[in-house]
Design a protein around this motif. Structure first.
Motif, PDB file in Angstrom:
ATOM      1  N   THR A 179       0.531  -0.968  -0.271  1.00  0.00           N
ATOM      2  CA  THR A 179      -0.177  -0.338   0.076  1.00  0.00           C
ATOM      3  C   THR A 179       1.052   1.221  -0.260  1.00  0.00           C
ATOM      4  OG1 THR A 179      -0.084   0.017   2.585  1.00  0.00           O
ATOM      5  CG2 THR A 179      -1.894  -1.270   1.196  1.00  0.00           C
ATOM      6  N   SER A 180       2.077   1.062   0.002  1.00  0.00           N
ATOM      7  CA  SER A 180       2.777   2.786   0.027  1.00  0.00           C
ATOM      8  C   SER A 180       4.175   2.378  -0.762  1.00  0.00           C
ATOM      9  CB  SER A 180       4.025   2.331   1.167  1.00  0.00           C
ATOM     10  OG  SER A 180       4.717   3.517   1.145  1.00  0.00           O
ATOM     11  N   TRP A 181       4.878   3.239  -1.314  1.00  0.00           N
ATOM     12  CA  TRP A 181       6.300   3.269  -2.719  1.00  0.00           C
ATOM     13  C   TRP A 181       7.023   2.513  -1.837  1.00  0.00           C
ATOM     14  CZ3 TRP A 181       5.189   3.567  -7.470  1.00  0.00           C
ATOM     15  CH2 TRP A 181       4.456   3.738  -8.187  1.00  0.00           C
ATOM     16  N   SER A 182       7.067   1.902   0.184  1.00  0.00           N
ATOM     17  CA  SER A 182       8.039   1.351   0.277  1.00  0.00           C
ATOM     18  C   SER A 182       8.856   0.208  -0.466  1.00  0.00           C
ATOM     19  CB  SER A 182       7.906   1.256   1.762  1.00  0.00           C
ATOM     20  OG  SER A 182       6.322   0.395   2.081  1.00  0.00           O
ATOM     21  N   ALA A 183       7.380  -0.109  -1.040  1.00  0.00           N
ATOM     22  CA  ALA A 183       7.432  -1.436  -1.628  1.00  0.00           C
ATOM     23  C   ALA A 183       9.078  -1.682  -3.149  1.00  0.00           C
ATOM     24  CB  ALA A 183       6.516  -2.045  -2.112  1.00  0.00           C
ATOM     25  N   VAL A 184       9.373  -0.382  -3.004  1.00  0.00           N
ATOM     26  CA  VAL A 184       9.652  -0.610  -4.124  1.00  0.00           C
ATOM     27  C   VAL A 184      11.138   0.879  -3.425  1.00  0.00           C
ATOM     28  CG1 VAL A 184       9.146  -0.567  -5.944  1.00  0.00           C
ATOM     29  CG2 VAL A 184       9.104   1.940  -5.289  1.00  0.00           C
ATOM     30  N   PHE A 185      10.566   0.904  -2.214  1.00  0.00           N
ATOM     31  CA  PHE A 185      12.055   2.271  -1.635  1.00  0.00           C
ATOM     32  C   PHE A 185      12.817   1.520  -0.447  1.00  0.00           C
ATOM     33  CE2 PHE A 185       9.780   6.108  -4.148  1.00  0.00           C
ATOM     34  CZ  PHE A 185      11.094   5.775  -5.088  1.00  0.00           C
ATOM     35  N   ASP A 186      12.234   1.959   0.460  1.00  0.00           N
ATOM     36  CA  ASP A 186      12.826   1.163   1.797  1.00  0.00           C
ATOM     37  C   ASP A 186      12.942  -0.023   2.109  1.00  0.00           C
ATOM     38  OD1 ASP A 186      13.910   3.439   2.653  1.00  0.00           O
ATOM     39  OD2 ASP A 186      12.558   4.135   3.822  1.00  0.00           O
ATOM     40  N   GLY A 193      16.695  -7.657  -6.585  1.00  0.00           N
ATOM     41  CA  GLY A 193      16.988  -8.194  -8.579  1.00  0.00           C
ATOM     42  C   GLY A 193      15.391  -8.151  -9.452  1.00  0.00           C
ATOM     43  N   HIS A 194      14.623  -7.925  -8.315  1.00  0.00           N
ATOM     44  CA  HIS A 194      13.423  -7.896  -9.236  1.00  0.00           C
ATOM     45  C   HIS A 194      12.384  -6.835  -9.809  1.00  0.00           C
ATOM     46  CE1 HIS A 194      14.090 -12.219 -10.083  1.00  0.00           C
ATOM     47  NE2 HIS A 194      14.390 -12.277  -8.801  1.00  0.00           N
ATOM     48  N   VAL A 195      12.835  -5.542  -8.638  1.00  0.00           N
ATOM     49  CA  VAL A 195      12.301  -4.451  -8.699  1.00  0.00           C
ATOM     50  C   VAL A 195      12.185  -3.587  -9.621  1.00  0.00           C
ATOM     51  CG1 VAL A 195      12.319  -1.613  -7.613  1.00  0.00           C
ATOM     52  CG2 VAL A 195      12.688  -3.900  -6.142  1.00  0.00           C
ATOM     53  N   THR A 196      11.578  -3.307 -10.214  1.00  0.00           N
ATOM     54  CA  THR A 196      11.637  -2.346 -11.988  1.00  0.00           C
ATOM     55  C   THR A 196      10.963  -0.695 -11.469  1.00  0.00           C
ATOM     56  OG1 THR A 196      10.900  -2.185 -13.966  1.00  0.00           O
ATOM     57  CG2 THR A 196       8.741  -3.081 -12.537  1.00  0.00           C
ATOM     58  N   GLN A 241      18.472   2.505  -4.322  1.00  0.00           N
ATOM     59  CA  GLN A 241      17.276   1.106  -5.196  1.00  0.00           C
ATOM     60  C   GLN A 241      17.979   0.556  -5.790  1.00  0.00           C
ATOM     61  OE1 GLN A 241      14.382   3.294  -7.948  1.00  0.00           O
ATOM     62  NE2 GLN A 241      13.387   2.527  -7.257  1.00  0.00           N
ATOM     63  N   ASN A 242      18.952   0.816  -6.738  1.00  0.00           N
ATOM     64  CA  ASN A 242      19.627   1.117  -7.612  1.00  0.00           C
ATOM     65  C   ASN A 242      20.099  -0.783  -7.736  1.00  0.00           C
ATOM     66  OD1 ASN A 242      22.882   0.971  -9.273  1.00  0.00           O
ATOM     67  ND2 ASN A 242      21.120   1.144 -10.402  1.00  0.00           N
ATOM     68  N   ALA A 243      20.272  -1.085  -5.934  1.00  0.00           N
ATOM     69  CA  ALA A 243      21.417  -2.172  -5.616  1.00  0.00           C
ATOM     70  C   ALA A 243      19.689  -3.270  -6.197  1.00  0.00           C
ATOM     71  CB  ALA A 243      21.587  -1.876  -4.549  1.00  0.00           C
ATOM     72  N   ASN A 244      18.622  -2.828  -5.999  1.00  0.00           N
ATOM     73  CA  ASN A 244      17.746  -4.089  -5.899  1.00  0.00           C
ATOM     74  C   ASN A 244      16.886  -3.847  -7.088  1.00  0.00           C
ATOM     75  OD1 ASN A 244      17.810  -4.893  -3.296  1.00  0.00           O
ATOM     76  ND2 ASN A 244      17.036  -2.071  -2.687  1.00  0.00           N
ATOM     77  N   VAL A 245      17.291  -2.578  -7.873  1.00  0.00           N
ATOM     78  CA  VAL A 245      16.258  -2.918  -9.661  1.00  0.00           C
ATOM     79  C   VAL A 245      16.779  -4.221 -10.429  1.00  0.00           C
ATOM     80  CG1 VAL A 245      16.089  -1.421 -11.624  1.00  0.00           C
ATOM     81  CG2 VAL A 245      16.361  -0.691  -9.240  1.00  0.00           C
ATOM     82  N   GLY A 246      16.200  -4.640 -11.235  1.00  0.00           N
ATOM     83  CA  GLY A 246      16.268  -5.927 -11.929  1.00  0.00           C
ATOM     84  C   GLY A 246      16.644  -4.675 -13.570  1.00  0.00           C
ATOM     85  N   GLU A 247      15.407  -4.202 -13.582  1.00  0.00           N
ATOM     86  CA  GLU A 247      15.262  -3.135 -14.921  1.00  0.00           C
ATOM     87  C   GLU A 247      14.878  -2.192 -14.852  1.00  0.00           C
ATOM     88  OE1 GLU A 247      14.288  -5.344 -19.775  1.00  0.00           O
ATOM     89  OE2 GLU A 247      12.755  -5.557 -17.885  1.00  0.00           O
ATOM     90  N   TYR A 248      15.067  -1.061 -15.821  1.00  0.00           N
ATOM     91  CA  TYR A 248      14.469   0.358 -16.192  1.00  0.00           C
ATOM     92  C   TYR A 248      13.638  -0.204 -17.484  1.00  0.00           C
ATOM     93  CZ  TYR A 248      17.336   1.629 -12.184  1.00  0.00           C
ATOM     94  OH  TYR A 248      18.154   2.065 -10.949  1.00  0.00           O
ATOM     95  N   TRP A 249      12.721   0.253 -16.996  1.00  0.00           N
ATOM     96  CA  TRP A 249      11.376   0.164 -18.576  1.00  0.00           C
ATOM     97  C   TRP A 249      11.654   1.413 -18.527  1.00  0.00           C
ATOM     98  CZ3 TRP A 249       7.062   1.591 -19.126  1.00  0.00           C
ATOM     99  CH2 TRP A 249       6.151   2.503 -17.552  1.00  0.00           C
ATOM    100  N   GLY A 250      11.948   1.419 -19.826  1.00  0.00           N
ATOM    101  CA  GLY A 250      10.580   3.007 -21.227  1.00  0.00           C
ATOM    102  C   GLY A 250       9.471   2.248 -22.071  1.00  0.00           C
ATOM    103  N   ASP A 251       9.717   0.854 -22.068  1.00  0.00           N
ATOM    104  CA  ASP A 251       8.871   0.491 -23.535  1.00  0.00           C
ATOM    105  C   ASP A 251       8.267  -0.487 -22.605  1.00  0.00           C
ATOM    106  OD1 ASP A 251       8.168  -1.515 -25.448  1.00  0.00           O
ATOM    107  OD2 ASP A 251       9.652  -0.891 -26.501  1.00  0.00           O
ATOM    108  N   TYR A 252       6.108  -0.045 -23.169  1.00  0.00           N
ATOM    109  CA  TYR A 252       5.876  -0.997 -21.926  1.00  0.00           C
ATOM    110  C   TYR A 252       5.753  -2.569 -22.457  1.00  0.00           C
ATOM    111  CZ  TYR A 252       2.198  -2.445 -26.555  1.00  0.00           C
ATOM    112  OH  TYR A 252       2.096  -2.854 -27.327  1.00  0.00           O
TER     113      TYR A 252
END
Length: 399
Positions: A179-186, A193-196, A241-252
């Protein structure tokens, strides 16, 4: 359907922005409440004879003539009714739109909020006379004379549509439901590895929006008006956050694929992407977190150097006419700007799905805007970090 809004900036554009985005005290314009000081340009007073053509810059999916899909064509009827031949160029980014508008070869552009203030400040976009656009009267009030499409009550464009940046998650792998953006931040480390995340400098505002709610001591009022301390905090959060990001997206398509395969399980998205992903079997839901969300609202702006201004005004009125605005909204996947468009959609639940008529839904949406040194939140005792610095920081964030 075209749903790519990548905002990859070049060094040249960053330098250009640094020179123009703040306006000029010698331009002759009147200073606004935000400090933005655009050139003293006048809106067109009346319509004259149409010039036979109009040159447009647009996001793909906004100017369809049937060549991409025979069933998708709102250009041909416009040409027949107005005698204005449409020449359009699809831009891949807001930065490209700004660069193209500076050439003087185009009459109008479908600018997002992270480009519109740049075009206003540099004198490349002229004020618009909304009296010359009859369908403007039916545009939702929440889109009129906003910070990203006007200066001190003077409109610089005609609203096209809007959408929110949502939190999407895999319902089987992300529990309990976030219910919070904390899921992709804190709390992102539990999905390492599975955050986008959205691939754009403007995504820094998403971090600022989260910090606005979770770090009140930073005193963030507007996620696009960040002084150096506030900006540094947002950048630090994104580097973490970058350490947990698997991929940055710009294409749907890539985001849908990643959620279907499980490569991504949580991250930012748009309503239309969530719908398409679910339709393709992905176990996903999308929500507006308790902190609210960022979002985008596109505006059709007329070039100050337009060679075909009368055809441009005809296009502005056409693209937000109820039937056409409904067609564009459904094809692109966004809430329409014209309230009457909701009666014209083929899917009678479309406007409910995209919250088109719910002004309360958009109250918690911080629409993209262009960061400039004169703080957009009205502060005068500090300087805010301009967009050029956001571009530089984004490169550092991604490593």
């Amino acid at each position: 359907m075209r749903l790519t809004r990548t905002l990859q900036a070049t060094a040249a554009v960053a330098v250009l922005l640094a020179a123009t985005a703040c306006g000029s005290s010698d331009s002759g314009g009147s200073s606004s409440s935000t400090g933005l000081n655009p050139p003293d340009l006048k809106a067109q007073s009346k319509l004259g004879k149409t010039e036979g053509q109009v040159n447009l810059i647009a996001w793909a999916g906004y100017v369809e003539d049937g060549s991409n899909d025979p069933k998708t064509d709102w250009v041909s009827d416009f040409e027949k009714q107005t005698g204005c031949q449409v020449n359009s160029k699809v831009a891949a980014s807001s930065d490209e739109m700004v660069k193209l508008m500076k050439t003087g070869q185009y009459d109008a552009v479908s600018a997002s909020g992270d480009a519109s203030l740049r075009l206003i400040a540099s004198g490349d976009a002229a004020p618009v006379n909304t009296d010359l656009v009859p369908n403007y009267q039916d545009v939702f009030s929440g889109l009129k004379k906003q910070a990203w499409n006007s200066v001190d009550g003077t409109p610089y464009g005609i609203p096209h549509g809007r959408g929110a940046n949502l939190l999407m998650y895999n319902t089987q792998k992300v529990k309990p439901a976030p219910t919070s953006w904390s899921a992709v931040f804190d709390d992102a480390s539990q999905y390492k590895g599975h955050v986008t995340a959205y691939d754009s400098p403007i995504y820094i505002a998403d971090a600022a929006l989260y910090l606005k709610a979770t770090k009140p001591e930073l005193k963030i009022k507007d996620p696009y008006a960040l002084d150096q301390k506030q900006f540094d905090a947002a950048v630090a959060l994104l580097k973490k956050q970058n350490a947990n990001v698997g991929e940055y997206w710009g294409d749907y398509l890539k985001e849908i694929s990643a959620f279907k395969s499980g490569d991504s399980v949580v991250g930012t998205t748009w309503q239309v992407i969530a719908n398409l992903a679910a339709d393709e079997g992905a176990k996903v839901k999308a929500v507006v977190p308790k902190e609210g969300s960022t979002g985008w609202s596109d505006t059709w702006m007329v070039s100050a150097k337009a060679k075909h201004p009368n055809c441009a005004y005809k296009w502005l009125d056409w693209i937000i006419s109820p039937k056409v605005n409904a067609q564009v909204a459904e094809y692109f996947g966004e809430a329409p700007a014209n309230a009457k468009a909701c009666d014209e959609t083929s899917d009678k639940n479309f406007c409910d799905t995209f919250h088109a008529t719910e002004e309360s839904y958009w109250k918690n949406t911080a629409f993209w805007n262009t960061p400039i040194e004169q703080c957009l939140d009205g502060r005068t005792d500090v300087k805010c970090v301009p967009y050029a610095k956001w571009v530089q920081a984004w490169t550092e964030i991604k490593g």
